[in-house]
Design a protein around this motif. Structure first.
Motif, PDB file in Angstrom:
ATOM      1  N   SER A  10       0.830  -1.206   0.000  1.00 30.03           N
ATOM      2  CA  SER A  10       0.000   0.000   0.000  1.00 30.03           C
ATOM      3  C   SER A  10       0.867   1.260   0.000  1.00 30.03           C
ATOM      4  N   ASP A  11       2.006   1.215   0.687  1.00 27.41           N
ATOM      5  CA  ASP A  11       2.937   2.356   0.653  1.00 27.41           C
ATOM      6  C   ASP A  11       3.430   2.608  -0.772  1.00 27.41           C
ATOM      7  N   ARG A  12       3.750   1.539  -1.484  1.00 28.35           N
ATOM      8  CA  ARG A  12       4.236   1.673  -2.856  1.00 28.35           C
ATOM      9  C   ARG A  12       3.141   2.217  -3.767  1.00 28.35           C
ATOM     10  N   VAL A  13       1.914   1.729  -3.596  1.00 26.90           N
ATOM     11  CA  VAL A  13       0.794   2.198  -4.430  1.00 26.90           C
ATOM     12  C   VAL A  13       0.520   3.674  -4.152  1.00 26.90           C
ATOM     13  N   LEU A  14       0.527   4.058  -2.884  1.00 30.03           N
ATOM     14  CA  LEU A  14       0.288   5.454  -2.530  1.00 30.03           C
ATOM     15  C   LEU A  14       1.400   6.371  -3.036  1.00 30.03           C
ATOM     16  N   ALA A  15       2.596   5.806  -3.214  1.00 32.91           N
ATOM     17  CA  ALA A  15       3.712   6.586  -3.742  1.00 32.91           C
ATOM     18  C   ALA A  15       3.652   6.703  -5.261  1.00 32.91           C
ATOM     19  N   LEU A  19       1.413  -1.360  -9.859  1.00 30.15           N
ATOM     20  CA  LEU A  19       1.667  -2.760  -9.526  1.00 30.15           C
ATOM     21  C   LEU A  19       0.556  -3.645 -10.082  1.00 30.15           C
ATOM     22  N   SER A  20       0.895  -4.906 -10.308  1.00 32.51           N
ATOM     23  CA  SER A  20      -0.133  -5.857 -10.748  1.00 32.51           C
ATOM     24  C   SER A  20      -1.038  -6.199  -9.568  1.00 32.51           C
ATOM     25  N   ARG A  21      -2.145  -6.819  -9.865  1.00 27.63           N
ATOM     26  CA  ARG A  21      -3.094  -7.188  -8.815  1.00 27.63           C
ATOM     27  C   ARG A  21      -2.461  -8.142  -7.819  1.00 27.63           C
TER      28      ARG A  21
END
Length: 48
Positions: A10-15, A19-21
């Motif tokens: 979630s940190d990476r997505v918020l940054a 990303l893949s599912r």
């Protein structure tokens, strides 16, 4: 066990990372359901 990878993801997505599912959320939900059933069963055994 399950939550640290979810937090990192979630940190990476918020940054802004694309990303893949991930199916990790399904594992988390499954683990919570198992925990709920176990706690409910233990409560019934303790009350009986």
């Amino acid at each position: 066990m399950i939550r640290p990878p979810l937090s990192r993801r979630s940190d990476r997505v918020l940054a802004g990372a694309e990303l893949s599912r991930s199916h990790a959320h399904y594992w988390y939900i499954g683990a919570e359901v198992v925990k709920l059933v176990a706690l409910f069963g233990l409560a019934i055994v303790a009350a009986g």
